[in-house]
Design a protein around this motif. Structure first.
Motif, PDB file in Angstrom:
ATOM      1  N   SER A 128      11.883  -0.911 -10.585  1.00 30.52           N
ATOM      2  CA  SER A 128      10.893  -1.902 -11.018  1.00 30.52           C
ATOM      3  C   SER A 128       9.688  -1.813 -10.095  1.00 30.52           C
ATOM      4  O   SER A 128       9.837  -1.613  -8.882  1.00 30.52           O
ATOM      5  CB  SER A 128      11.474  -3.320 -10.967  1.00 30.52           C
ATOM      6  OG  SER A 128      12.571  -3.437 -11.860  1.00 30.52           O
ATOM      7  N   PRO A 129       8.474  -1.962 -10.625  1.00 28.93           N
ATOM      8  CA  PRO A 129       7.278  -1.770  -9.807  1.00 28.93           C
ATOM      9  C   PRO A 129       6.986  -2.933  -8.862  1.00 28.93           C
ATOM     10  O   PRO A 129       7.115  -4.099  -9.225  1.00 28.93           O
ATOM     11  CB  PRO A 129       6.162  -1.631 -10.844  1.00 28.93           C
ATOM     12  CG  PRO A 129       6.665  -2.361 -12.043  1.00 28.93           C
ATOM     13  CD  PRO A 129       8.154  -2.186 -12.047  1.00 28.93           C
ATOM     14  N   THR A 130       6.618  -2.587  -7.641  1.00 30.04           N
ATOM     15  CA  THR A 130       6.045  -3.490  -6.653  1.00 30.04           C
ATOM     16  C   THR A 130       4.970  -2.690  -5.926  1.00 30.04           C
ATOM     17  O   THR A 130       4.910  -1.455  -6.040  1.00 30.04           O
ATOM     18  CB  THR A 130       7.079  -3.974  -5.632  1.00 30.04           C
ATOM     19  OG1 THR A 130       7.561  -2.834  -4.886  1.00 30.04           O
ATOM     20  CG2 THR A 130       8.251  -4.685  -6.299  1.00 30.04           C
ATOM     21  N   GLU A 131       4.144  -3.361  -5.150  1.00 27.16           N
ATOM     22  CA  GLU A 131       3.109  -2.643  -4.408  1.00 27.16           C
ATOM     23  C   GLU A 131       3.732  -1.619  -3.457  1.00 27.16           C
ATOM     24  O   GLU A 131       3.355  -0.444  -3.457  1.00 27.16           O
ATOM     25  CB  GLU A 131       2.244  -3.634  -3.628  1.00 27.16           C
ATOM     26  CG  GLU A 131       1.096  -2.974  -2.881  1.00 27.16           C
ATOM     27  CD  GLU A 131       0.144  -3.977  -2.259  1.00 27.16           C
ATOM     28  OE1 GLU A 131      -0.825  -3.544  -1.604  1.00 27.16           O
ATOM     29  OE2 GLU A 131       0.360  -5.196  -2.421  1.00 27.16           O
ATOM     30  N   ALA A 132       4.700  -2.058  -2.662  1.00 31.38           N
ATOM     31  CA  ALA A 132       5.350  -1.143  -1.726  1.00 31.38           C
ATOM     32  C   ALA A 132       6.051  -0.010  -2.462  1.00 31.38           C
ATOM     33  O   ALA A 132       6.030   1.152  -2.026  1.00 31.38           O
ATOM     34  CB  ALA A 132       6.344  -1.902  -0.854  1.00 31.38           C
ATOM     35  N   GLY A 133       6.670  -0.330  -3.597  1.00 33.95           N
ATOM     36  CA  GLY A 133       7.391   0.682  -4.356  1.00 33.95           C
ATOM     37  C   GLY A 133       6.487   1.759  -4.910  1.00 33.95           C
ATOM     38  O   GLY A 133       6.789   2.955  -4.831  1.00 33.95           O
ATOM     39  N   LEU A 134       5.356   1.366  -5.485  1.00 34.34           N
ATOM     40  CA  LEU A 134       4.437   2.349  -6.064  1.00 34.34           C
ATOM     41  C   LEU A 134       3.811   3.231  -4.989  1.00 34.34           C
ATOM     42  O   LEU A 134       3.573   4.421  -5.205  1.00 34.34           O
ATOM     43  CB  LEU A 134       3.353   1.650  -6.887  1.00 34.34           C
ATOM     44  CG  LEU A 134       3.662   1.489  -8.387  1.00 34.34           C
ATOM     45  CD1 LEU A 134       4.948   0.709  -8.621  1.00 34.34           C
ATOM     46  CD2 LEU A 134       2.500   0.848  -9.120  1.00 34.34           C
ATOM     47  N   ILE A 135       3.544   2.648  -3.816  1.00 38.80           N
ATOM     48  CA  ILE A 135       3.024   3.463  -2.717  1.00 38.80           C
ATOM     49  C   ILE A 135       4.077   4.476  -2.278  1.00 38.80           C
ATOM     50  O   ILE A 135       3.774   5.651  -2.033  1.00 38.80           O
ATOM     51  CB  ILE A 135       2.596   2.569  -1.534  1.00 38.80           C
ATOM     52  CG1 ILE A 135       1.448   1.647  -1.959  1.00 38.80           C
ATOM     53  CG2 ILE A 135       2.147   3.429  -0.350  1.00 38.80           C
ATOM     54  CD1 ILE A 135       1.116   0.577  -0.938  1.00 38.80           C
ATOM     55  N   GLY A 184      -3.987   3.341 -10.486  1.00 44.97           N
ATOM     56  CA  GLY A 184      -3.739   4.523  -9.664  1.00 44.97           C
ATOM     57  C   GLY A 184      -4.712   4.666  -8.514  1.00 44.97           C
ATOM     58  O   GLY A 184      -4.406   5.333  -7.514  1.00 44.97           O
ATOM     59  N   THR A 185      -5.901   4.047  -8.616  1.00 46.31           N
ATOM     60  CA  THR A 185      -6.844   4.115  -7.490  1.00 46.31           C
ATOM     61  C   THR A 185      -6.301   3.356  -6.285  1.00 46.31           C
ATOM     62  O   THR A 185      -6.490   3.772  -5.143  1.00 46.31           O
ATOM     63  CB  THR A 185      -8.217   3.538  -7.877  1.00 46.31           C
ATOM     64  OG1 THR A 185      -8.096   2.144  -8.196  1.00 46.31           O
ATOM     65  CG2 THR A 185      -8.807   4.264  -9.074  1.00 46.31           C
ATOM     66  N   ALA A 186      -5.625   2.234  -6.555  1.00 46.14           N
ATOM     67  CA  ALA A 186      -5.044   1.457  -5.464  1.00 46.14           C
ATOM     68  C   ALA A 186      -3.908   2.225  -4.800  1.00 46.14           C
ATOM     69  O   ALA A 186      -3.753   2.217  -3.571  1.00 46.14           O
ATOM     70  CB  ALA A 186      -4.543   0.111  -5.990  1.00 46.14           C
ATOM     71  N   VAL A 187      -3.117   2.919  -5.624  1.00 47.30           N
ATOM     72  CA  VAL A 187      -2.028   3.743  -5.085  1.00 47.30           C
ATOM     73  C   VAL A 187      -2.600   4.902  -4.286  1.00 47.30           C
ATOM     74  O   VAL A 187      -2.158   5.188  -3.166  1.00 47.30           O
ATOM     75  CB  VAL A 187      -1.120   4.263  -6.220  1.00 47.30           C
ATOM     76  CG1 VAL A 187      -0.008   5.129  -5.652  1.00 47.30           C
ATOM     77  CG2 VAL A 187      -0.533   3.099  -7.021  1.00 47.30           C
ATOM     78  N   ALA A 188      -3.598   5.587  -4.843  1.00 45.42           N
ATOM     79  CA  ALA A 188      -4.195   6.739  -4.166  1.00 45.42           C
ATOM     80  C   ALA A 188      -4.802   6.346  -2.820  1.00 45.42           C
ATOM     81  O   ALA A 188      -4.666   7.075  -1.830  1.00 45.42           O
ATOM     82  CB  ALA A 188      -5.254   7.377  -5.060  1.00 45.42           C
ATOM     83  N   ALA A 189      -5.472   5.193  -2.776  1.00 50.95           N
ATOM     84  CA  ALA A 189      -6.075   4.736  -1.522  1.00 50.95           C
ATOM     85  C   ALA A 189      -5.015   4.487  -0.465  1.00 50.95           C
ATOM     86  O   ALA A 189      -5.174   4.857   0.713  1.00 50.95           O
ATOM     87  CB  ALA A 189      -6.892   3.469  -1.767  1.00 50.95           C
ATOM     88  N   ALA A 190      -3.911   3.851  -0.867  1.00 53.05           N
ATOM     89  CA  ALA A 190      -2.835   3.560   0.085  1.00 53.05           C
ATOM     90  C   ALA A 190      -2.145   4.838   0.553  1.00 53.05           C
ATOM     91  O   ALA A 190      -1.826   4.994   1.737  1.00 53.05           O
ATOM     92  CB  ALA A 190      -1.816   2.612  -0.549  1.00 53.05           C
ATOM     93  N   VAL A 191      -1.907   5.768  -0.379  1.00 53.91           N
ATOM     94  CA  VAL A 191      -1.250   7.029  -0.017  1.00 53.91           C
ATOM     95  C   VAL A 191      -2.128   7.838   0.934  1.00 53.91           C
ATOM     96  O   VAL A 191      -1.651   8.390   1.934  1.00 53.91           O
ATOM     97  CB  VAL A 191      -0.914   7.844  -1.286  1.00 53.91           C
ATOM     98  CG1 VAL A 191      -0.463   9.256  -0.934  1.00 53.91           C
ATOM     99  CG2 VAL A 191       0.167   7.131  -2.097  1.00 53.91           C
ATOM    100  N   ALA A 192      -3.428   7.909   0.643  1.00 52.09           N
ATOM    101  CA  ALA A 192      -4.344   8.639   1.522  1.00 52.09           C
ATOM    102  C   ALA A 192      -4.339   8.051   2.923  1.00 52.09           C
ATOM    103  O   ALA A 192      -4.317   8.787   3.920  1.00 52.09           O
ATOM    104  CB  ALA A 192      -5.754   8.611   0.936  1.00 52.09           C
ATOM    105  N   LEU A 193      -4.340   6.717   3.016  1.00 50.53           N
ATOM    106  CA  LEU A 193      -4.328   6.062   4.321  1.00 50.53           C
ATOM    107  C   LEU A 193      -3.018   6.318   5.050  1.00 50.53           C
ATOM    108  O   LEU A 193      -3.001   6.550   6.263  1.00 50.53           O
ATOM    109  CB  LEU A 193      -4.560   4.560   4.155  1.00 50.53           C
ATOM    110  CG  LEU A 193      -4.502   3.724   5.441  1.00 50.53           C
ATOM    111  CD1 LEU A 193      -5.518   4.221   6.462  1.00 50.53           C
ATOM    112  CD2 LEU A 193      -4.736   2.248   5.129  1.00 50.53           C
ATOM    113  N   GLU A 194      -1.897   6.285   4.324  1.00 53.28           N
ATOM    114  CA  GLU A 194      -0.597   6.506   4.956  1.00 53.28           C
ATOM    115  C   GLU A 194      -0.508   7.909   5.555  1.00 53.28           C
ATOM    116  O   GLU A 194       0.065   8.087   6.633  1.00 53.28           O
ATOM    117  CB  GLU A 194       0.528   6.288   3.935  1.00 53.28           C
ATOM    118  CG  GLU A 194       1.928   6.437   4.493  1.00 53.28           C
ATOM    119  CD  GLU A 194       2.299   5.373   5.518  1.00 53.28           C
ATOM    120  OE1 GLU A 194       3.311   5.558   6.203  1.00 53.28           O
ATOM    121  OE2 GLU A 194       1.582   4.352   5.632  1.00 53.28           O
TER     122      GLU A 194
END
Length: 369
Positions: free
Chosen positions: A139-146, A175-185
């Motif tokens: 199930s999707p959550t912010e942490a999960g999608l990242i 997906g922009t929110a996911v991409a931003a978080a992944v790039a930062l991580e």
């Protein structure tokens, strides 16, 4: 006349009551996520997504396979071969014995061999369904999608063994929110955080992200983004027409109270700003600083293009001018990635990713322009 007015008043009262009940229900995280991600609306019965041919691709140009996340979710993924690579290798691809449906071990396929041996400037596409979407579990959550986004990039880095300078991360809408978080991580492992009262704590659990060393990619491309979810909700229109919180504009304190209860805040602007700032910190560990490109269309009916202007100002301050209409802001500072923010006249919210400016952004990232 009084009876007509009474009926109108009754209708308005019912509408206000229903609206208030919906807002009240959305204060619970479960219903928030149900409404935000809409992952329960599944149209798999309409399409055979294991068959790329149904979507206009050539036979065996698309390979569906699974990726496992560190917290044991299974993500449904696609690999799409560039058409020139496909054309040169069509015979071997068609002769490969492949059962209908998903490939159990992608690493044994001709497509994987072509992906990992292709040193020419081609654009292979790897994409996933986030957890809870399509054929993916969970199930999707912010942490999960990242976590899902990080798992995909780690697969590309460590299974396909593609170098970071040959990778472009592209996200559109959510997906922009996911991409931003992944790039930062990847730029600053462990830096992706969430608010907890007056403090911030790591959003991804220790060991979940599997990111231990800084990495910078050829480019990060953000298409039709939003500043953060609370600010988006104040202007968002469902389907481009039905306003969600706009009726609360005369009551700013009530609107702030409601947005403060958002479970998944997706602070895209803050993460992009942190990614941009952190580029100076680990430059010695990188072979390239890469680029960051943000694109939005004026005629986007779902997410206002003004959100991109807000993101630009959070990253670059006074350098962001003229983004109230179609324009380009291009900034390159020493020790930081190149940033290009582009407002397009047309593209809408979803069609924009099929437009030439997005393809040009991918080429621009790979060629270091």
């Amino acid at each position: 006349m009084p009876s007509v007015l009474n009926r109108v008043a009754l209708g308005l009262a019912i509408a206000v009551g229903v609206y208030a009940a919906v807002l009240g229900a959305l204060l619970t995280p479960y219903l928030q996520r149900f409404a935000l991600y809409a992952h329960k609306i599944n149209t798999l019965f309409l399409h055979d997504i294991d068959s790329g041919e149904q979507f206009g691709f050539a036979k065996n140009q698309v390979t569906p396979f699974n990726i496992r996340t560190p917290n044991d979710e299974t993500l449904y993924a696609w690999h799409v071969l560039p058409i020139d690579v496909y054309a040169r290798n069509e015979r071997s691809l068609l002769e490969e014995k492949r059962s209908d449906g998903m490939v159990q071990d992608f690493t044994t396929t001709e497509a994987f061999r072509l992906l990992t041996s292709d040193d020419t400037p081609n654009t292979h596409v790897l994409t996933i369904d986030y957890r809870g979407f399509g054929k993916s579990t969970g199930s999707p959550t912010e942490a999960g999608l990242i976590t899902d986004g990080v798992a995909l990039v780690n697969w590309v880095l460590h299974v396909a063994k593609i170098r970071p300078e040959r990778i472009v991360i592209l996200g559109q809408s959510l997906g922009t929110a996911v991409a931003a978080a992944v790039a930062l991580e990847f730029a600053n492992p462990g830096h992706v955080k969430e608010e907890e009262g007056d403090r911030k704590k790591p959003l991804l659990q220790s060991g979940i992200s599997d990111v231990t060393h800084p990495a910078t990619f050829a480019g990060i491309i953000i298409v039709a983004p939003f500043y953060d979810l609370p600010s988006l909700l104040l202007t968002y229109r469902i389907g481009g027409f039905l306003p969600l919180l706009l009726p609360l504009r005369p009551f700013p304190s009530l609107a702030r109270m409601l947005t403060s209860r958002v479970a998944d805040t997706w602070p895209t602007a803050e993460r992009l700003a942190a990614h941009y700032a952190s580029s100076n910190n680990n430059v010695g560990a990188r072979s390239t600083l890469g680029s960051l490109q943000v694109m939005h269309a004026v005629d986007d009916g779902d997410i206002s293009f003004l959100q991109t202007g807000m993101i630009c100002r959070r990253m670059l301050g006074a350098k962001c001018v003229g983004l109230e209409s179609p324009a380009v802001v291009d900034v390159k500072e020493k020790g930081r990635p190149r940033v290009r923010v582009e407002i397009l006249k047309y593209g809408g919210h979803n069609r924009i990713v099929t437009y030439s400016p997005v393809a040009a952004a991918v080429l621009r990232a790979f060629e270091g322009l």
